[in-house]
Structures are given as structure tokens and as C-alpha cells.
Design a protein around this motif. Structure first.
Motif, short mmCIF file in Angstrom:
data_model
loop_
_atom_site.label_atom_id
_atom_site.label_comp_id
_atom_site.label_asym_id
_atom_site.label_seq_id
_atom_site.Cartn_x
_atom_site.Cartn_y
_atom_site.Cartn_z
N ILE A 75 -0.83 50.43 -13.26
CA ILE A 75 -0.05 49.34 -12.66
C ILE A 75 1.44 49.62 -12.79
O ILE A 75 2.23 49.24 -11.91
CB ILE A 75 -0.40 48.00 -13.34
N VAL A 85 -4.22 48.80 -7.49
CA VAL A 85 -3.56 47.84 -8.38
C VAL A 85 -4.51 46.70 -8.73
O VAL A 85 -4.63 46.30 -9.91
CB VAL A 85 -2.27 47.29 -7.73
N SER A 88 -7.15 47.91 -11.09
CA SER A 88 -6.59 48.13 -12.42
C SER A 88 -6.37 46.81 -13.15
O SER A 88 -6.64 46.71 -14.36
CB SER A 88 -5.27 48.90 -12.31
N ILE A 89 -5.90 45.80 -12.44
CA ILE A 89 -5.68 44.49 -13.06
C ILE A 89 -6.99 43.90 -13.55
O ILE A 89 -7.09 43.41 -14.68
CB ILE A 89 -4.98 43.53 -12.06
N ARG A 147 7.41 45.77 -12.99
CA ARG A 147 6.86 46.96 -13.63
C ARG A 147 7.60 47.29 -14.93
O ARG A 147 7.00 47.83 -15.86
CB ARG A 147 6.90 48.14 -12.66
#
Length: 198
Positions: A75, A85, A88-89, A147
């Protein structure tokens, strides 16, 4: 600390940086809960299997946290595709959640019975404290973007994993299979000796 530091901004991150609709953000949160519920019994089986093999179950927690850190690192990389993304979250949050029951059970079993109510009170206050920590996370978002805040979370969760691993290793050897086999053989020999005397 890590959860309140930046994970409160995951929804805004998806909406601002990727233009995800509120309905899609809700579906991502729903998927996190579903995957966490699905992974929890799998994580429990993994920890039990490690213990049966003679390893410390806490090493399984470190392993799952390490995988979660890998997804958090994805991320943090700029320009990642939206499907990557979202995956991954979901995986990061689910892997973190599936170990909470084990850690809480370990702590409750360690505490004296009269201290359990006090622990539950502090645990509830910790959840409330996450809102205050989010204010500091918001300052990082203003300085380094979402980020940049996630990188700060990555550092905090890495330190958590290292402390947990250090605590696990400090308690003794990682592999206890030889010790367990030796103890079983000693008990068996003792039982045979007592049986022969009878």
C-alpha cells in the motif's frame, strides 16, 4: 497505536487517491470482516499445529504479522493499481484481526482472575485512545500524504513484531520438540517403573 495512527484513514485514502465511491468503500470494509472471520479458525489451526510440532505458537503470530506487513508495504508504494491496493488492505486488516483472539486469550490466561476486569477496562480505554492518536496521524497526512502516514504505521507495526518476537525468544528455545519428547519418555519410564512395582 498503529491502528489509530493511520488505519482510520484507509477509507479516505481510497476515496481521495483512487476516487472509490462510498458504496465500494463499504464493500471493502465488509470484505475485511468476512475475511477476518474466515481466517481466524485457520490461524487457530496453524498455531495449534505449530504447538503440536514442538514450536512456540507465538511464532505463528509473528509469521501472520509479517505477511500483514508485506501487504501494508504494498500500500505504501506509489502508483499501485487499485485492485492490488484493495486486496492488500483486505488481507492486511484480516491478518491483523485473526490473531487478536489468541493474544487476548493468552493475556487473560496469564492474568490473575481478579485482574481480568481491570484489563477489560483498559482495553476499552485503548480503543477510545485510538481516536486521539488519529489526530497525530492526520498531521502526518497533511505533511506527507496518506502513504507517508502508512509508512509511519509500517514502522510502528514492525517494531511491535520485533518486540513480540524478542519476548518469544527470551522465554527459551524456539523449538521444544526434543524437550517434549524427552519429557514424554521420562514420564513413560516412570509409569513403567511404577507398574512393575505393583
Amino acid at each position: 497505536l498503529g491502528a489509530g495512527f493511520s488505519l482510520k484513514f484507509i477509507d479516505l485514502f481510497l476515496k481521495v487517491d483512487y476516487g472509490v465511491s462510498p458504496a465500494a468503500v463499504f464493500l471493502v470494509s465488509f470484505a475485511q470482516n468476512i475475511f477476518a472471520a474466515w481466517l481466524t479458525p485457520i490461524a487457530k489451526k496453524l498455531l495449534v499445529r505449530l504447538k503440536e510440532k514442538g514450536y512456540r505458537a507465538k511464532l505463528g503470530v509473528v509469521f501472520l504479522w509479517s505477511i500483514s506487513l508485506f501487504f501494508l508495504a504494498l500500500i505504501c508504494i506509489p502508483g499501485m493499481p487499485l485492485p492490488m491496493v484493495i486486496m492488500s488492505i483486505v488481507m492486511m486488516q484480516s491478518l491483523n484481526s485473526c490473531t487478536r483472539a489468541f493474544n487476548r486469550a493468552q493475556l487473560v490466561n496469564f492474568l490473575p482472575r481478579e485482574k481480568i476486569a481491570t484489563y477489560m477496562t483498559w482495553d476499552a480505554l485503548n480503543k477510545a485512545n485510538q481516536g486521539g492518536v488519529a489526530i497525530f496521524g492526520a498531521q502526518l497526512v497533511a505533511i506527507g500524504g496518506y502513504r507517508g502516514c502508512f509508512i509511519g504505521t509500517f514502522i510502528i507495526l514492525t517494531i511491535r513484531s520485533m518486540i513480540y518476537l524478542g519476548f518469544t525468544l527470551r522465554k527459551g528455545t524456539v523449538y521444544k520438540g526434543a524437550y517434549l519428547r524427552a519429557r514424554a519418555e521420562t514420564e513413560a519410564a516412570g509409569n513403567n517403573a511404577s507398574g512393575s512395582w505393583k
